[in-house]
Design an enzyme around this catalytic site. Sequence first.
Site, PDB file in Angstrom:
ATOM      1  N   HIS A  62      -1.102  42.507  40.143  1.00  0.00           N
ATOM      2  CA  HIS A  62      -2.416  43.094  40.677  1.00  0.00           C
ATOM      3  C   HIS A  62      -3.149  43.431  39.298  1.00  0.00           C
ATOM      4  CE1 HIS A  62      -1.357  44.723  44.867  1.00  0.00           C
ATOM      5  NE2 HIS A  62      -1.810  43.270  44.817  1.00  0.00           N
ATOM      6  N   ASP A  64      -4.867  45.507  37.842  1.00  0.00           N
ATOM      7  CA  ASP A  64      -5.010  46.955  37.070  1.00  0.00           C
ATOM      8  C   ASP A  64      -3.645  46.804  36.425  1.00  0.00           C
ATOM      9  OD1 ASP A  64      -3.737  47.020  39.858  1.00  0.00           O
ATOM     10  OD2 ASP A  64      -3.937  49.342  39.634  1.00  0.00           O
ATOM     11  N   HIS A  65      -2.632  45.979  36.466  1.00  0.00           N
ATOM     12  CA  HIS A  65      -1.501  45.796  35.926  1.00  0.00           C
ATOM     13  C   HIS A  65      -1.108  44.764  34.990  1.00  0.00           C
ATOM     14  CE1 HIS A  65       0.392  49.223  38.074  1.00  0.00           C
ATOM     15  NE2 HIS A  65      -0.659  48.828  38.859  1.00  0.00           N
ATOM     16  N   ASP A 210       3.996  49.813  41.004  1.00  0.00           N
ATOM     17  CA  ASP A 210       3.607  50.525  42.078  1.00  0.00           C
ATOM     18  C   ASP A 210       4.517  50.417  43.169  1.00  0.00           C
ATOM     19  OD1 ASP A 210       1.408  50.371  40.476  1.00  0.00           O
ATOM     20  OD2 ASP A 210      -0.032  49.668  42.068  1.00  0.00           O
ATOM     21  N   HIS A 268      -0.324  57.029  37.731  1.00  0.00           N
ATOM     22  CA  HIS A 268      -1.148  56.064  39.011  1.00  0.00           C
ATOM     23  C   HIS A 268      -1.921  56.823  39.959  1.00  0.00           C
ATOM     24  CE1 HIS A 268      -1.570  52.522  41.382  1.00  0.00           C
ATOM     25  NE2 HIS A 268      -1.712  51.800  40.318  1.00  0.00           N
TER      26      HIS A 268
END
Length: 302
Positions: A62, A64-65, A210, A268
Amino acid sequence: MKLTILGCYAATPRTITNPTSQVLEIGGHMFLIDAGEGTQVQLRRHKLKFQRINHIFISHLHGDHFYGLIGLISTYMLLNRQADLHIYGPKGIKEVTLLQLKLSNSYSGYKLFFHEQTSKESRIVFEDDKVIVRTIPLDHRVYTNGYKFETKPGDRKLRIGAIEDLGIERCYYQKIKSGGNVTLDDGTVVENKDITYNPEPTESYAFCSDTYYSEAIVPIIKDVDVLYHESTFLESEEHYTERTKHCTAKQAASIAKLANAKTLILGHYSTRYNDITLFKKEAEEVFSGKILNGDDGKVFDL
């Protein structure tokens, strides 16, 4: 063991918050964990010697990682990096990285090694004489792993005074440090515990982001010193967790309690919230150990 949080907020970056990325210094290594957008800027902002980073661990694909990964790789090229760079992540991390390099006609002058993961069981992905790193399978919308970093037990410490009093020769020192007993010339067996001190205690850090609430990870992180666990939502938004495959602060605290973690670091956070101290307050209702709010730029000497 030292942890620098470069970013710990969910979804899109803002002028005041950054997506997930952190640097863990342990066992003589400087490991980069996830590389959300802006990672290299944060590395510079916090004056970290990022040329020391030889191993990068990506949890999942993803944006954002991992959107900051290609920028860092390219900057290393501009800085004429020579050292090998190892990248650990889900299958696909090699394809997406090499495609960007190919289409931009950019090729690193250093060697890139990709260690892609597909297993849904915990696996050792890195090991040397000081540190061992294994995956923590997580329950998210795409294939995702957390990582557990743990130092190996060191040698026992010599009690030099006691050793010299017994007339033990130096050629036996390494055997003693490794835990062995010594037999004197008269046949007397000297127990190792009588001529050594215990080694430095091992250190462990687990990164879990996550993930949906999953007690399946507890055996992997049991008795961990420090647990970083995602806490995207407060309890009032718990109904979002199943659809998004994320956790609340209370759920993160429940995992910490079940795992008997010494310290819990929350992160997070959804950017819908303006006060992250509320996450700690909710977690304290469940977990009685030490709880810390992760935040961009925070440094924890653990």
